[in-house]
Design a protein around this motif. Structure first.
Motif, PDB file in Angstrom:
ATOM      1  N   ILE A  13       2.080 -19.699  37.037  1.00 11.74           N
ATOM      2  CA  ILE A  13       1.112 -19.386  35.978  1.00 11.74           C
ATOM      3  C   ILE A  13       0.682 -20.657  35.262  1.00 11.74           C
ATOM      4  CG2 ILE A  13       0.856 -18.241  33.737  1.00 11.74           C
ATOM      5  CD1 ILE A  13       2.665 -15.999  34.882  1.00 11.74           C
ATOM      6  N   VAL A  14       1.637 -21.501  34.906  1.00 16.60           N
ATOM      7  CA  VAL A  14       1.313 -22.763  34.230  1.00 16.60           C
ATOM      8  C   VAL A  14       0.452 -23.633  35.133  1.00 16.60           C
ATOM      9  CG1 VAL A  14       2.289 -24.913  33.320  1.00 16.60           C
ATOM     10  CG2 VAL A  14       3.325 -22.714  32.724  1.00 16.60           C
ATOM     11  N   ASP A  15       0.770 -23.675  36.419  1.00 13.67           N
ATOM     12  CA  ASP A  15      -0.011 -24.455  37.373  1.00 13.67           C
ATOM     13  C   ASP A  15      -1.463 -23.997  37.394  1.00 13.67           C
ATOM     14  OD1 ASP A  15      -0.228 -26.387  39.624  1.00 13.67           O
ATOM     15  OD2 ASP A  15      -0.654 -24.549  40.769  1.00 13.67           O
ATOM     16  N   ARG A  16      -1.674 -22.708  37.412  1.00 13.59           N
ATOM     17  CA  ARG A  16      -3.045 -22.177  37.463  1.00 13.59           C
ATOM     18  C   ARG A  16      -3.786 -22.385  36.149  1.00 13.59           C
ATOM     19  NH1 ARG A  16      -0.089 -20.338  41.155  1.00 13.59           N
ATOM     20  NH2 ARG A  16      -0.808 -19.463  43.104  1.00 13.59           N
ATOM     21  N   LEU A  17      -3.071 -22.313  35.037  1.00 17.59           N
ATOM     22  CA  LEU A  17      -3.719 -22.506  33.736  1.00 17.59           C
ATOM     23  C   LEU A  17      -4.123 -23.965  33.513  1.00 17.59           C
ATOM     24  CD1 LEU A  17      -1.483 -20.299  31.421  1.00 17.59           C
ATOM     25  CD2 LEU A  17      -3.853 -19.871  32.083  1.00 17.59           C
ATOM     26  N   THR A  18      -3.366 -24.889  34.087  1.00 21.33           N
ATOM     27  CA  THR A  18      -3.641 -26.312  33.847  1.00 21.33           C
ATOM     28  C   THR A  18      -4.446 -26.974  34.958  1.00 21.33           C
ATOM     29  OG1 THR A  18      -1.505 -26.916  34.812  1.00 21.33           O
ATOM     30  CG2 THR A  18      -1.575 -26.597  32.427  1.00 21.33           C
ATOM     31  N   PHE A  19      -4.731 -26.262  36.029  1.00 22.91           N
ATOM     32  CA  PHE A  19      -5.484 -26.836  37.147  1.00 22.91           C
ATOM     33  C   PHE A  19      -6.867 -27.251  36.668  1.00 22.91           C
ATOM     34  CE2 PHE A  19      -8.311 -26.364  40.855  1.00 22.91           C
ATOM     35  CZ  PHE A  19      -7.716 -27.282  41.694  1.00 22.91           C
ATOM     36  N   ASN A  20      -7.239 -28.482  36.945  1.00 23.97           N
ATOM     37  CA  ASN A  20      -8.535 -29.062  36.552  1.00 23.97           C
ATOM     38  C   ASN A  20      -8.736 -29.089  35.043  1.00 23.97           C
ATOM     39  OD1 ASN A  20      -9.538 -29.873  38.990  1.00 23.97           O
ATOM     40  ND2 ASN A  20     -10.647 -27.981  39.376  1.00 23.97           N
ATOM     41  N   GLY A  21      -7.654 -28.966  34.303  1.00 21.61           N
ATOM     42  CA  GLY A  21      -7.741 -29.012  32.846  1.00 21.61           C
ATOM     43  C   GLY A  21      -7.281 -30.365  32.332  1.00 21.61           C
ATOM     44  N   THR A  22      -7.489 -30.574  31.067  1.00 23.99           N
ATOM     45  CA  THR A  22      -7.033 -31.787  30.414  1.00 23.99           C
ATOM     46  C   THR A  22      -5.991 -31.411  29.382  1.00 23.99           C
ATOM     47  OG1 THR A  22      -9.213 -32.784  30.694  1.00 23.99           O
ATOM     48  CG2 THR A  22      -7.768 -33.788  29.061  1.00 23.99           C
ATOM     49  N   ILE A  23      -4.824 -32.016  29.500  1.00 25.58           N
ATOM     50  CA  ILE A  23      -3.755 -31.737  28.553  1.00 25.58           C
ATOM     51  C   ILE A  23      -3.739 -32.851  27.524  1.00 25.58           C
ATOM     52  CG2 ILE A  23      -1.273 -31.460  28.271  1.00 25.58           C
ATOM     53  CD1 ILE A  23      -1.206 -30.355  31.136  1.00 25.58           C
ATOM     54  N   LEU A  24      -3.870 -32.480  26.263  1.00 25.17           N
ATOM     55  CA  LEU A  24      -3.876 -33.453  25.178  1.00 25.17           C
ATOM     56  C   LEU A  24      -2.516 -33.448  24.497  1.00 25.17           C
ATOM     57  CD1 LEU A  24      -7.305 -32.549  23.549  1.00 25.17           C
ATOM     58  CD2 LEU A  24      -6.827 -34.376  25.171  1.00 25.17           C
ATOM     59  N   GLU A  25      -1.887 -34.589  24.434  1.00 27.30           N
ATOM     60  CA  GLU A  25      -0.621 -34.722  23.726  1.00 27.30           C
ATOM     61  C   GLU A  25      -0.903 -35.378  22.383  1.00 27.30           C
ATOM     62  OE1 GLU A  25       2.803 -36.123  25.798  1.00 27.30           O
ATOM     63  OE2 GLU A  25       1.916 -35.611  27.727  1.00 27.30           O
ATOM     64  N   THR A  26      -0.553 -34.681  21.318  1.00 21.74           N
ATOM     65  CA  THR A  26      -0.854 -35.183  19.981  1.00 21.74           C
ATOM     66  C   THR A  26       0.285 -35.992  19.385  1.00 21.74           C
ATOM     67  OG1 THR A  26      -0.031 -33.165  18.948  1.00 21.74           O
ATOM     68  CG2 THR A  26      -2.383 -33.233  19.518  1.00 21.74           C
ATOM     69  N   GLY A  27       1.466 -35.920  20.014  1.00 22.99           N
ATOM     70  CA  GLY A  27       2.599 -36.660  19.491  1.00 22.99           C
ATOM     71  C   GLY A  27       3.317 -35.949  18.361  1.00 22.99           C
ATOM     72  N   THR A  28       2.915 -34.720  18.074  1.00 21.07           N
ATOM     73  CA  THR A  28       3.571 -33.940  17.029  1.00 21.07           C
ATOM     74  C   THR A  28       4.246 -32.727  17.646  1.00 21.07           C
ATOM     75  OG1 THR A  28       1.564 -32.662  16.610  1.00 21.07           O
ATOM     76  CG2 THR A  28       1.888 -34.640  15.279  1.00 21.07           C
ATOM     77  N   GLU A  29       5.228 -32.195  16.931  1.00 22.49           N
ATOM     78  CA  GLU A  29       5.932 -31.017  17.420  1.00 22.49           C
ATOM     79  C   GLU A  29       5.090 -29.764  17.160  1.00 22.49           C
ATOM     80  OE1 GLU A  29      10.210 -28.737  16.935  1.00 22.49           O
ATOM     81  OE2 GLU A  29       9.946 -30.711  16.100  1.00 22.49           O
TER      82      GLU A  29
END
Length: 43
Positions: A13-29
């Motif tokens: 499920i995670v693989d399909r949700l993130t495919f061709n997507g951009t994951i932004l890491e904000t550095g916050t919890e």
């Protein structure tokens, strides 16, 4: 209650949700993660 009881299903499920997507890491919890941890510690 557990939503994803099968690790392979969760990974798929995670693989399909993130495919061709951009994951932004904000550095916050995550607020939700912090609340869940606090709730578990109160038990």
């Amino acid at each position: 209650m557990k939503t994803f009881t099968d690790p392979r299903l969760c990974a798929a499920i995670v693989d399909r949700l993130t495919f061709n997507g951009t994951i932004l890491e904000t550095g916050t919890e995550s607020y939700r993660l912090a609340q869940t941890k606090a709730k578990q510690q109160r038990r």
